[in-house]
Design a protein around this motif. Structure first.
Motif, mmCIF file in Angstrom:
data_model
loop_
_atom_site.group_PDB
_atom_site.id
_atom_site.type_symbol
_atom_site.label_atom_id
_atom_site.label_comp_id
_atom_site.label_asym_id
_atom_site.label_seq_id
_atom_site.Cartn_x
_atom_site.Cartn_y
_atom_site.Cartn_z
ATOM 1 N N LEU A 245 0.455 -1.243 0.048
ATOM 2 C CA LEU A 245 0.143 0.285 0.266
ATOM 3 C C LEU A 245 0.938 1.242 0.017
ATOM 4 C CD1 LEU A 245 -2.979 1.244 0.045
ATOM 5 C CD2 LEU A 245 -2.679 0.766 2.637
ATOM 6 N N VAL B 156 0.759 3.661 -3.047
ATOM 7 C CA VAL B 156 -0.018 5.727 -2.875
ATOM 8 C C VAL B 156 1.558 6.188 -3.381
ATOM 9 C CG1 VAL B 156 0.048 6.679 -1.078
ATOM 10 C CG2 VAL B 156 -1.179 4.746 -0.727
ATOM 11 N N THR C 72 1.933 6.628 -6.826
ATOM 12 C CA THR C 72 1.085 7.570 -7.145
ATOM 13 C C THR C 72 1.012 8.713 -7.218
ATOM 14 O OG1 THR C 72 -0.565 5.773 -7.411
ATOM 15 C CG2 THR C 72 -1.166 8.227 -7.418
ATOM 16 N N SER D 187 9.849 5.825 -3.051
ATOM 17 C CA SER D 187 8.884 4.570 -2.588
ATOM 18 C C SER D 187 9.529 3.318 -1.964
ATOM 19 C CB SER D 187 7.433 4.472 -3.855
ATOM 20 O OG SER D 187 8.619 4.089 -5.096
ATOM 21 N N THR E 12 -0.032 1.558 -10.745
ATOM 22 C CA THR E 12 -0.887 2.381 -9.748
ATOM 23 C C THR E 12 -1.748 1.126 -9.510
ATOM 24 O OG1 THR E 12 -0.838 4.084 -9.542
ATOM 25 C CG2 THR E 12 -2.468 4.202 -9.157
ATOM 26 N N THR F 213 -3.507 -1.323 -7.117
ATOM 27 C CA THR F 213 -4.872 -1.323 -6.137
ATOM 28 C C THR F 213 -5.387 -2.832 -6.447
ATOM 29 O OG1 THR F 213 -4.752 1.083 -6.909
ATOM 30 C CG2 THR F 213 -6.602 -0.403 -6.450
#
Length: 245
Positions: A70, A74, A77, A86, A212, A216
């Motif tokens: 997660l 996030v 993105t 990231s 992304t 997800t």
């Protein structure tokens, strides 16, 4: 010593020597041991909710499974560059979970596995410079697990059956029971379909570099699909072994 004496001695040695475990025995013992280490027991009276919660590792297991991915999705993105940001946060979270388990002297296998997977994925993504490559190990895992589950079921040696057989203390004796053999066949197929469904949805997104959406859907198709299938598997197992008792 006569030939008859030699033959008699050979027969006695063959009788006394313990039979070496077969490949199925070794695989089943490994799978059953993994299930025990995950907290699953051989008590068929356990509630389905408890079994599913244990299989997921409780709140800690859920956080260890979800938060690193997660965080990557996030941050990527919001700020895709630099990629190391990231990836670093994702691997850092996995490292923190592993350290907490080690400090608390709790079984660290799940956290260590997650840390190794996150590290390998991060190295690959940094090497290629593509954020989508962070998901390559997961795609490979789904392909391997799905193939193993379906092939094993089709040849009559369901991996679910092997794990449950050794977890329940009956080894491979379930193969002599038509009901159990059929149930474990379909459970093996169901788990194989789950892995291939993940691969079928995520691979096109990886190939088109939709990072992304890929991340997800990986989260959505993770624990939310894993937990119901664990529940179905346990309900089938409980019905089979309660009836047997």
């Amino acid at each position: 010593m006569t030939d008859a004496d030699r033959e008699q001695g050979a027969r006695e040695n063959d009788t006394a020597a313990p039979a070496e475990p077969s490949a199925a025995d070794l695989i089943g013992a490994a799978l059953g041991g993994a299930a025990r280490r995950a907290g699953l027991g051989a008590d068929s009276s356990e509630s389905t909710q408890k079994v599913v919660w244990t299989a997921m590792g409780g709140w800690r297991g859920i956080l260890e499974s979800v938060l690193p991915s997660l965080a990557f999705v996030v941050l990527f993105t919001v700020r895709p560059e630099p990629l190391i940001l990231s990836l670093g946060v994702s691997v850092g979270l996995a490292a923190v979970f592993t350290a907490i388990r080690l400090l608390q002297k709790s079984p660290p296998s799940a956290a260590i596995g997650g840390l190794v997977a996150a590290g390998v994925a991060a190295v690959l993504a940094l090497w290629t410079g593509r954020g989508a490559d962070n998901f390559v190990p997961g795609l490979i895992t789904n392909a391997v697990y799905g193939t193993a589950m379906i092939v094993a079921a089709l040849v009559g040696w369901s991996l679910i059956g092997l794990a449950v057989g050794f977890l329940m203390g009956e080894g491979t004796a379930w193969r002599q029971d038509r009901r159990k053999r059929r149930a474990f066949f379909w459970l093996g197929i169901a788990w194989g379909v789950l892995f291939f469904a993940r691969l079928g949805v995520q691979l096109p997104l990886y190939l088109t570099d939709q990072v992304t959406l890929l991340g997800t859907l990986k989260l959505i198709m993770g624990l939310p699909l894993f937990a119901p299938l664990v529940a179905v598997t346990w309900l089938v197992v409980r019905a089979l072994y309660r009836r047997g008792e």
